[in-house]
Design a protein around this motif. Structure first.
Motif, PDB file in Angstrom:
ATOM      1  N   PRO A  58      32.938 -35.318 -16.771  1.00  0.00           N
ATOM      2  CA  PRO A  58      31.651 -34.669 -17.068  1.00  0.00           C
ATOM      3  C   PRO A  58      31.638 -33.243 -16.550  1.00  0.00           C
ATOM      4  CG  PRO A  58      31.316 -36.856 -16.131  1.00  0.00           C
ATOM      5  CD  PRO A  58      32.772 -36.539 -15.969  1.00  0.00           C
ATOM      6  N   ILE A  59      30.984 -32.345 -17.270  1.00  0.00           N
ATOM      7  CA  ILE A  59      30.899 -30.956 -16.837  1.00  0.00           C
ATOM      8  C   ILE A  59      29.436 -30.535 -16.697  1.00  0.00           C
ATOM      9  CG2 ILE A  59      33.129 -30.278 -17.796  1.00  0.00           C
ATOM     10  CD1 ILE A  59      31.646 -29.066 -20.178  1.00  0.00           C
ATOM     11  N   TYR A  85      23.890 -37.917 -13.695  1.00  0.00           N
ATOM     12  CA  TYR A  85      24.559 -38.233 -14.965  1.00  0.00           C
ATOM     13  C   TYR A  85      25.484 -39.432 -14.803  1.00  0.00           C
ATOM     14  CZ  TYR A  85      27.430 -38.060 -19.080  1.00  0.00           C
ATOM     15  OH  TYR A  85      28.077 -38.414 -20.225  1.00  0.00           O
ATOM     16  N   LYS A  86      26.278 -39.449 -13.754  1.00  0.00           N
ATOM     17  CA  LYS A  86      27.211 -40.560 -13.529  1.00  0.00           C
ATOM     18  C   LYS A  86      26.471 -41.884 -13.386  1.00  0.00           C
ATOM     19  CE  LYS A  86      31.035 -41.966 -10.494  1.00  0.00           C
ATOM     20  NZ  LYS A  86      30.505 -43.270 -10.042  1.00  0.00           N
ATOM     21  N   ALA A  87      25.429 -41.900 -12.564  1.00  0.00           N
ATOM     22  CA  ALA A  87      24.672 -43.137 -12.350  1.00  0.00           C
ATOM     23  C   ALA A  87      23.976 -43.576 -13.633  1.00  0.00           C
ATOM     24  CB  ALA A  87      23.644 -42.937 -11.236  1.00  0.00           C
ATOM     25  N   GLY A  88      23.383 -42.624 -14.361  1.00  0.00           N
ATOM     26  CA  GLY A  88      22.709 -42.962 -15.608  1.00  0.00           C
ATOM     27  C   GLY A  88      23.672 -43.454 -16.663  1.00  0.00           C
ATOM     28  N   SER A  89      24.840 -42.827 -16.759  1.00  0.00           N
ATOM     29  CA  SER A  89      25.835 -43.229 -17.755  1.00  0.00           C
ATOM     30  C   SER A  89      26.337 -44.646 -17.499  1.00  0.00           C
ATOM     31  CB  SER A  89      27.015 -42.254 -17.744  1.00  0.00           C
ATOM     32  OG  SER A  89      26.624 -40.987 -18.204  1.00  0.00           O
ATOM     33  N   GLU A  90      26.541 -44.964 -16.243  1.00  0.00           N
ATOM     34  CA  GLU A  90      27.016 -46.312 -15.909  1.00  0.00           C
ATOM     35  C   GLU A  90      25.968 -47.360 -16.271  1.00  0.00           C
ATOM     36  OE1 GLU A  90      27.922 -45.914 -11.786  1.00  0.00           O
ATOM     37  OE2 GLU A  90      29.888 -44.975 -12.140  1.00  0.00           O
ATOM     38  N   ILE A 118      22.490 -28.264  -6.507  1.00  0.00           N
ATOM     39  CA  ILE A 118      21.983 -28.559  -7.847  1.00  0.00           C
ATOM     40  C   ILE A 118      23.068 -29.213  -8.699  1.00  0.00           C
ATOM     41  CG2 ILE A 118      21.202 -27.503  -9.995  1.00  0.00           C
ATOM     42  CD1 ILE A 118      19.722 -25.422  -8.271  1.00  0.00           C
ATOM     43  N   GLU A 119      24.264 -28.629  -8.665  1.00  0.00           N
ATOM     44  CA  GLU A 119      25.372 -29.190  -9.458  1.00  0.00           C
ATOM     45  C   GLU A 119      25.719 -30.598  -9.007  1.00  0.00           C
ATOM     46  OE1 GLU A 119      29.999 -28.142 -10.732  1.00  0.00           O
ATOM     47  OE2 GLU A 119      28.769 -26.663  -9.675  1.00  0.00           O
ATOM     48  N   GLU A 120      25.754 -30.820  -7.714  1.00  0.00           N
ATOM     49  CA  GLU A 120      26.066 -32.146  -7.182  1.00  0.00           C
ATOM     50  C   GLU A 120      25.020 -33.171  -7.617  1.00  0.00           C
ATOM     51  OE1 GLU A 120      26.785 -34.365  -2.836  1.00  0.00           O
ATOM     52  OE2 GLU A 120      26.201 -32.254  -2.933  1.00  0.00           O
ATOM     53  N   LEU A 121      23.748 -32.798  -7.549  1.00  0.00           N
ATOM     54  CA  LEU A 121      22.679 -33.705  -7.947  1.00  0.00           C
ATOM     55  C   LEU A 121      22.755 -34.026  -9.435  1.00  0.00           C
ATOM     56  CD1 LEU A 121      20.066 -35.268  -7.498  1.00  0.00           C
ATOM     57  CD2 LEU A 121      18.811 -33.109  -7.751  1.00  0.00           C
ATOM     58  N   SER A 164      17.069 -43.950  -8.267  1.00  0.00           N
ATOM     59  CA  SER A 164      16.761 -44.065  -6.836  1.00  0.00           C
ATOM     60  C   SER A 164      17.542 -45.197  -6.190  1.00  0.00           C
ATOM     61  CB  SER A 164      15.262 -44.280  -6.629  1.00  0.00           C
ATOM     62  OG  SER A 164      14.534 -43.134  -7.024  1.00  0.00           O
ATOM     63  N   SER A 165      17.791 -46.257  -6.963  1.00  0.00           N
ATOM     64  CA  SER A 165      18.537 -47.401  -6.427  1.00  0.00           C
ATOM     65  C   SER A 165      20.041 -47.152  -6.390  1.00  0.00           C
ATOM     66  CB  SER A 165      18.249 -48.655  -7.263  1.00  0.00           C
ATOM     67  OG  SER A 165      18.832 -48.551  -8.554  1.00  0.00           O
ATOM     68  N   ARG A 166      20.516 -46.141  -7.132  1.00  0.00           N
ATOM     69  CA  ARG A 166      21.957 -45.905  -7.238  1.00  0.00           C
ATOM     70  C   ARG A 166      22.426 -44.617  -6.576  1.00  0.00           C
ATOM     71  NH1 ARG A 166      24.476 -48.475 -12.665  1.00  0.00           N
ATOM     72  NH2 ARG A 166      23.154 -50.332 -12.788  1.00  0.00           N
ATOM     73  N   ILE A 167      21.507 -43.744  -6.223  1.00  0.00           N
ATOM     74  CA  ILE A 167      21.874 -42.471  -5.586  1.00  0.00           C
ATOM     75  C   ILE A 167      21.165 -42.398  -4.231  1.00  0.00           C
ATOM     76  CG2 ILE A 167      21.860 -39.966  -5.773  1.00  0.00           C
ATOM     77  CD1 ILE A 167      21.666 -40.284  -8.801  1.00  0.00           C
ATOM     78  N   PRO A 168      21.876 -42.638  -3.152  1.00  0.00           N
ATOM     79  CA  PRO A 168      21.242 -42.617  -1.822  1.00  0.00           C
ATOM     80  C   PRO A 168      20.590 -41.265  -1.526  1.00  0.00           C
ATOM     81  CG  PRO A 168      23.456 -43.569  -1.714  1.00  0.00           C
ATOM     82  CD  PRO A 168      23.304 -42.989  -3.096  1.00  0.00           C
ATOM     83  N   GLY A 169      19.363 -41.319  -1.042  1.00  0.00           N
ATOM     84  CA  GLY A 169      18.676 -40.108  -0.638  1.00  0.00           C
ATOM     85  C   GLY A 169      18.132 -39.259  -1.768  1.00  0.00           C
ATOM     86  N   LEU A 170      18.105 -39.796  -2.993  1.00  0.00           N
ATOM     87  CA  LEU A 170      17.601 -39.019  -4.128  1.00  0.00           C
ATOM     88  C   LEU A 170      16.137 -38.644  -3.903  1.00  0.00           C
ATOM     89  CD1 LEU A 170      17.877 -37.922  -7.050  1.00  0.00           C
ATOM     90  CD2 LEU A 170      17.071 -40.175  -7.828  1.00  0.00           C
ATOM     91  N   LYS A 171      15.820 -37.374  -4.094  1.00  0.00           N
ATOM     92  CA  LYS A 171      14.453 -36.895  -4.033  1.00  0.00           C
ATOM     93  C   LYS A 171      13.970 -36.608  -5.457  1.00  0.00           C
ATOM     94  CE  LYS A 171      14.404 -36.511   0.538  1.00  0.00           C
ATOM     95  NZ  LYS A 171      13.518 -37.312   1.417  1.00  0.00           N
TER      96      LYS A 171
END
Length: 295
Positions: free
Chosen positions: A135-136, A177-182, A169-172, A72-79
């Motif tokens: 990432p795929i 994944y990107k935010a979690g991996s970092e 869905i793919e974008e989310l 939530s802190s790394r992805i703006p607007g995450l629901k």
């Protein structure tokens, strides 16, 4: 922390809506909020083991709560569905599965034969456990309890959920994944692959991240310090259990009971990755939770 594994949820005061491999879902009296209870059950190759792992439910619940905070802190607007440590999820039919490393026998065979993963072309010459160029997104269907999820291509996923939602869905999934991996990399952990579950709020037409997030049940965690291309990695997840099942010819077999050494080794891996990712022990987290409830 209890030394006994809780494999059955003895909650009779609320209507049970469903039971999954690990979690039970209950309806709360307001008819809008759901209670998601994580047991100590463990599954591998889509089969639930006879015995569980004590405190595993605590680990999965608390690590998911941490990830909802981080993402939530790394992805703006995450629901997402998380409200408190009694979260109300809403499952959907497509399970995005993010893969960053080439691993797993079926993946290796498919890649070696066709140079593709889930119908997505990959460059020649990739070695076992080598990082992919990027990432795929590899979706799968969400099967009923006792059935196996079916891997599908992004094109097939679009046919299931429709063009309107497929790209969202793919974008989310890729953003999570990107935010979690970092975040994990900052703590010495590689997230080789993971699974996200996505829900739809039909009233608002918004896509939500639901269920567990980036746990040892839903992900493959490797140590950055020990990582080497071309070989299997030492995982902080249930790979210990998978390896034991495979070595003993028990892969996919029902009514299998784990020996104590497999239980303890698997629990140890879960505890270690929990501490690395959250910065505190499970006991410290549970004590803090109890204190907040008292106050």
């Amino acid at each position: 922390m209890s030394s006994e594994a809780l494999t059955t949820i003895p909650l009779t005061s609320l209507p049970k809506l469903s039971q999954g491999k690990v979690r039970d879902l209950f309806a709360l009296p307001d008819n809008r909020t759901l209670l998601f209870v994580t047991s100590d059950r463990i599954s591998a190759y889509d089969v639930i083991l006879k015995n569980g792992i004590a405190s595993k439910g605590n680990i999965l619940t608390l690590i998911s709560a941490k990830w909802f905070e981080v993402l939530s802190s790394r992805i703006p607007g995450l629901k997402h569905h998380f409200m408190t440590l009694t979260p109300p999820p809403a499952p959907d039919v497509v399970t995005p599965d993010e893969r960053r490393m080439l691993r797993g026998r079926s993946m290796i065979v498919r890649y070696e034969n066709h140079l593709t993963i889930h119908g997505l072309s990959q460059p020649a010459g990739l070695q076992r456990c080598q990082q992919l160029p990027q990432p795929i997104y590899t979706p799968s269907t969400k099967a009923e309890l006792g059935e196996k999820d079916i891997n599908i291509s992004p094109d097939e996923a679009r046919k299931i959920v429709g063009e309107k939602y497929a790209a969202r869905i793919e974008e989310l999934a890729l953003a999570c994944y990107k935010a979690g991996s970092e975040y994990a990399a900052e703590r010495g952990i590689i997230i080789a692959d993971t699974k996200f579950e996505i829900g739809l709020d039909e009233e608002t037409d918004e896509i939500y991240l639901v269920d567990e997030v980036l746990t040892p049940d839903s992900s493959r965690f490797w140590s950055k310090a020990d990582y080497q291309v071309g070989r299997e990695q030492d995982s902080f997840d249930k790979q210990v259990l998978r390896n034991w099942l495979t070595a003993n010819g028990l892969k996919g077999k029902p009514d299998v009971e784990m020996p104590p050494e497999v239980v303890e080794k698997t629990k140890g891996r879960y505890l270690e990755v929990y501490e690395r990712l959250t910065g505190r022990t499970l006991e410290e987290a549970l004590n803090s939770l109890e204190e907040s409830e008292i106050n």
